[in-house]
Design a protein around this motif. Structure first.
Motif, PDB file in Angstrom:
ATOM      1  N   GLU A  86       0.808  -1.220   0.000  1.00  0.00           N
ATOM      2  CA  GLU A  86       0.000   0.000   0.000  1.00  0.00           C
ATOM      3  C   GLU A  86       0.838   1.266   0.000  1.00  0.00           C
ATOM      4  OE1 GLU A  86       0.480  -1.206   4.337  1.00  0.00           O
ATOM      5  OE2 GLU A  86       0.188  -2.234   2.440  1.00  0.00           O
ATOM      6  N   ASN A  87       2.139   1.173   0.286  1.00  0.00           N
ATOM      7  CA  ASN A  87       3.010   2.343   0.307  1.00  0.00           C
ATOM      8  C   ASN A  87       3.570   2.706  -1.059  1.00  0.00           C
ATOM      9  OD1 ASN A  87       2.898   2.643   3.195  1.00  0.00           O
ATOM     10  ND2 ASN A  87       4.135   0.793   3.293  1.00  0.00           N
ATOM     11  N   GLY A  88       3.439   1.829  -2.015  1.00  0.00           N
ATOM     12  CA  GLY A  88       3.950   2.074  -3.350  1.00  0.00           C
ATOM     13  C   GLY A  88       2.887   2.678  -4.251  1.00  0.00           C
ATOM     14  N   HIS A  89       3.192   2.742  -5.519  1.00  0.00           N
ATOM     15  CA  HIS A  89       2.246   3.334  -6.475  1.00  0.00           C
ATOM     16  C   HIS A  89       1.557   2.292  -7.354  1.00  0.00           C
ATOM     17  CE1 HIS A  89       4.962   2.798  -9.875  1.00  0.00           C
ATOM     18  NE2 HIS A  89       5.930   3.142  -9.057  1.00  0.00           N
ATOM     19  N   THR A  90       1.837   1.022  -7.129  1.00  0.00           N
ATOM     20  CA  THR A  90       1.262  -0.028  -7.974  1.00  0.00           C
ATOM     21  C   THR A  90      -0.247   0.082  -8.048  1.00  0.00           C
ATOM     22  OG1 THR A  90       3.099  -1.462  -7.346  1.00  0.00           O
ATOM     23  CG2 THR A  90       1.190  -2.524  -8.370  1.00  0.00           C
ATOM     24  N   TRP A  91      -0.874   0.239  -6.916  1.00  0.00           N
ATOM     25  CA  TRP A  91      -2.335   0.243  -6.874  1.00  0.00           C
ATOM     26  C   TRP A  91      -2.943   1.492  -7.505  1.00  0.00           C
ATOM     27  CZ3 TRP A  91      -4.849   4.033  -4.164  1.00  0.00           C
ATOM     28  CH2 TRP A  91      -4.115   4.725  -3.198  1.00  0.00           C
ATOM     29  N   HIS A  92      -2.126   2.456  -7.865  1.00  0.00           N
ATOM     30  CA  HIS A  92      -2.635   3.661  -8.533  1.00  0.00           C
ATOM     31  C   HIS A  92      -2.913   3.442 -10.014  1.00  0.00           C
ATOM     32  CE1 HIS A  92      -0.448   5.504  -5.058  1.00  0.00           C
ATOM     33  NE2 HIS A  92      -1.590   6.139  -4.988  1.00  0.00           N
ATOM     34  N   HIS A  93      -2.495   2.297 -10.550  1.00  0.00           N
ATOM     35  CA  HIS A  93      -2.656   2.006 -11.973  1.00  0.00           C
ATOM     36  C   HIS A  93      -3.758   0.982 -12.188  1.00  0.00           C
ATOM     37  CE1 HIS A  93       1.035   4.154 -12.761  1.00  0.00           C
ATOM     38  NE2 HIS A  93       1.697   3.374 -11.921  1.00  0.00           N
ATOM     39  N   PRO A  94      -4.567   1.150 -13.230  1.00  0.00           N
ATOM     40  CA  PRO A  94      -5.594   0.144 -13.538  1.00  0.00           C
ATOM     41  C   PRO A  94      -4.971  -1.184 -13.949  1.00  0.00           C
ATOM     42  CG  PRO A  94      -5.704   2.002 -15.088  1.00  0.00           C
ATOM     43  CD  PRO A  94      -4.587   2.278 -14.154  1.00  0.00           C
ATOM     44  N   ASP A  95      -5.774  -2.223 -13.860  1.00  0.00           N
ATOM     45  CA  ASP A  95      -5.318  -3.582 -14.160  1.00  0.00           C
ATOM     46  C   ASP A  95      -4.621  -3.683 -15.516  1.00  0.00           C
ATOM     47  OD1 ASP A  95      -6.508  -4.318 -11.771  1.00  0.00           O
ATOM     48  OD2 ASP A  95      -8.209  -5.344 -12.708  1.00  0.00           O
ATOM     49  N   GLN A 147     -10.311  -1.511  -2.488  1.00  0.00           N
ATOM     50  CA  GLN A 147     -11.517  -0.784  -2.902  1.00  0.00           C
ATOM     51  C   GLN A 147     -11.151   0.445  -3.734  1.00  0.00           C
ATOM     52  OE1 GLN A 147     -13.325  -0.183   0.970  1.00  0.00           O
ATOM     53  NE2 GLN A 147     -14.611  -2.005   0.750  1.00  0.00           N
ATOM     54  N   ARG A 148     -10.113   1.152  -3.337  1.00  0.00           N
ATOM     55  CA  ARG A 148      -9.679   2.318  -4.115  1.00  0.00           C
ATOM     56  C   ARG A 148      -9.188   1.880  -5.498  1.00  0.00           C
ATOM     57  NH1 ARG A 148      -6.064   5.967  -0.183  1.00  0.00           N
ATOM     58  NH2 ARG A 148      -6.056   7.337  -1.992  1.00  0.00           N
ATOM     59  N   HIS A 149      -8.462   0.760  -5.540  1.00  0.00           N
ATOM     60  CA  HIS A 149      -7.992   0.238  -6.823  1.00  0.00           C
ATOM     61  C   HIS A 149      -9.169  -0.168  -7.706  1.00  0.00           C
ATOM     62  CE1 HIS A 149      -6.041  -2.814  -9.508  1.00  0.00           C
ATOM     63  NE2 HIS A 149      -5.293  -1.747  -9.711  1.00  0.00           N
ATOM     64  N   ASP A 150     -10.198  -0.756  -7.118  1.00  0.00           N
ATOM     65  CA  ASP A 150     -11.401  -1.109  -7.881  1.00  0.00           C
ATOM     66  C   ASP A 150     -12.031   0.133  -8.501  1.00  0.00           C
ATOM     67  OD1 ASP A 150     -11.035  -3.780  -7.224  1.00  0.00           O
ATOM     68  OD2 ASP A 150     -12.519  -3.765  -5.598  1.00  0.00           O
ATOM     69  N   GLN A 151     -12.024   1.245  -7.767  1.00  0.00           N
ATOM     70  CA  GLN A 151     -12.566   2.496  -8.295  1.00  0.00           C
ATOM     71  C   GLN A 151     -11.709   3.024  -9.458  1.00  0.00           C
ATOM     72  OE1 GLN A 151     -15.440   4.185  -7.697  1.00  0.00           O
ATOM     73  NE2 GLN A 151     -15.952   2.312  -6.590  1.00  0.00           N
ATOM     74  N   ILE A 152     -10.409   2.882  -9.350  1.00  0.00           N
ATOM     75  CA  ILE A 152      -9.502   3.288 -10.437  1.00  0.00           C
ATOM     76  C   ILE A 152      -9.813   2.480 -11.693  1.00  0.00           C
ATOM     77  CG2 ILE A 152      -7.080   3.197 -11.198  1.00  0.00           C
ATOM     78  CD1 ILE A 152      -6.376   3.988  -8.237  1.00  0.00           C
ATOM     79  N   ASN A 153     -10.016   1.175 -11.506  1.00  0.00           N
ATOM     80  CA  ASN A 153     -10.368   0.320 -12.647  1.00  0.00           C
ATOM     81  C   ASN A 153     -11.700   0.723 -13.257  1.00  0.00           C
ATOM     82  OD1 ASN A 153      -8.276  -1.660 -13.016  1.00  0.00           O
ATOM     83  ND2 ASN A 153      -8.814  -2.427 -10.990  1.00  0.00           N
ATOM     84  N   LEU A 154     -12.673   1.016 -12.427  1.00  0.00           N
ATOM     85  CA  LEU A 154     -13.987   1.433 -12.919  1.00  0.00           C
ATOM     86  C   LEU A 154     -13.863   2.703 -13.750  1.00  0.00           C
ATOM     87  CD1 LEU A 154     -17.033   0.886 -12.899  1.00  0.00           C
ATOM     88  CD2 LEU A 154     -17.163   2.230 -10.806  1.00  0.00           C
ATOM     89  N   SER A 155     -13.113   3.673 -13.244  1.00  0.00           N
ATOM     90  CA  SER A 155     -12.910   4.916 -13.978  1.00  0.00           C
ATOM     91  C   SER A 155     -12.188   4.678 -15.308  1.00  0.00           C
ATOM     92  CB  SER A 155     -12.089   5.902 -13.137  1.00  0.00           C
ATOM     93  OG  SER A 155     -12.813   6.301 -12.004  1.00  0.00           O
ATOM     94  N   ALA A 156     -11.184   3.801 -15.305  1.00  0.00           N
ATOM     95  CA  ALA A 156     -10.421   3.512 -16.523  1.00  0.00           C
ATOM     96  C   ALA A 156     -11.302   2.851 -17.578  1.00  0.00           C
ATOM     97  CB  ALA A 156      -9.228   2.623 -16.200  1.00  0.00           C
ATOM     98  N   ARG A 157     -12.187   1.982 -17.147  1.00  0.00           N
ATOM     99  CA  ARG A 157     -13.062   1.279 -18.096  1.00  0.00           C
ATOM    100  C   ARG A 157     -14.147   2.187 -18.670  1.00  0.00           C
ATOM    101  NH1 ARG A 157     -12.607  -3.034 -13.995  1.00  0.00           N
ATOM    102  NH2 ARG A 157     -10.956  -4.386 -14.765  1.00  0.00           N
TER     103      ARG A 157
END
Length: 159
Positions: A86-95, A147-157
């Protein structure tokens, strides 16, 4: 004062990478936007742990901690491996972006003049193994980060 200059340069480089990735994966890019990590698929996650341990942990860490000073280029001009927790930026990117970065490598994604120690795994791992390793990483994130990553994916799609 010197550190502020490095941080500013790091921020500019980071912004350029994000711009390149967004441009590459923007509407009409032909990128596979249907890639979807499956952190609740226990069989896939178990495979992902094996793949991660064998191919990723040596740089990104067994507990996803990444390398020291991962935001600052080293003496060779390369950025150390970032954490995947959670400290990195990986989860900031969509799948789809995570998948492509892993498959093709950051240099391909951000342009040939971008230098990275991370290789692409296109000739090493199958698509299923890449998906499995990323699903394993996501399975280890705290609930709120997932959950935040899921929202990023939703926005990307929706773009």
């Amino acid at each position: 004062m010197k550190n502020k200059g490095f941080l500013a340069v790091g921020g500019v480089v980071g912004a350029a990478i994000v711009y390149s990735i967004v441009t590459f994966f923007g509407p009409g890019s032909g990128a596979d936007q249907s890639v979807e990590l499956r952190p609740d698929d226990l069989k896939l996650v178990a495979l992902g742990k094996k793949v991660y341990d064998a191919n990723c942990a040596s740089c990104h860490g067994r507990t996803f901690e990444g390398q020291d000073n991962w935001r600052e280029r080293d003496a060779n001009g390369l950025l150390p491996a970032p954490p995947h927790d959670e400290n990195g930026h990986t989860w900031h990117h969509p799948d789809a972006v995570l998948f492509a970065l892993t498959k093709y490598g950051p240099s391909v994604m951000a342009g040939d003049d971008y230098k990275s120690a991370m290789p692409g795994f296109e000739d090493v791992l199958s698509d299923e193994e890449i998906l499995a390793s990323l699903s394993y990483v996501k399975s280890r994130w705290p609930k709120e980060i997932r959950q935040r990553h899921d929202q990023i994916n939703l926005s990307a799609r929706q773009q």
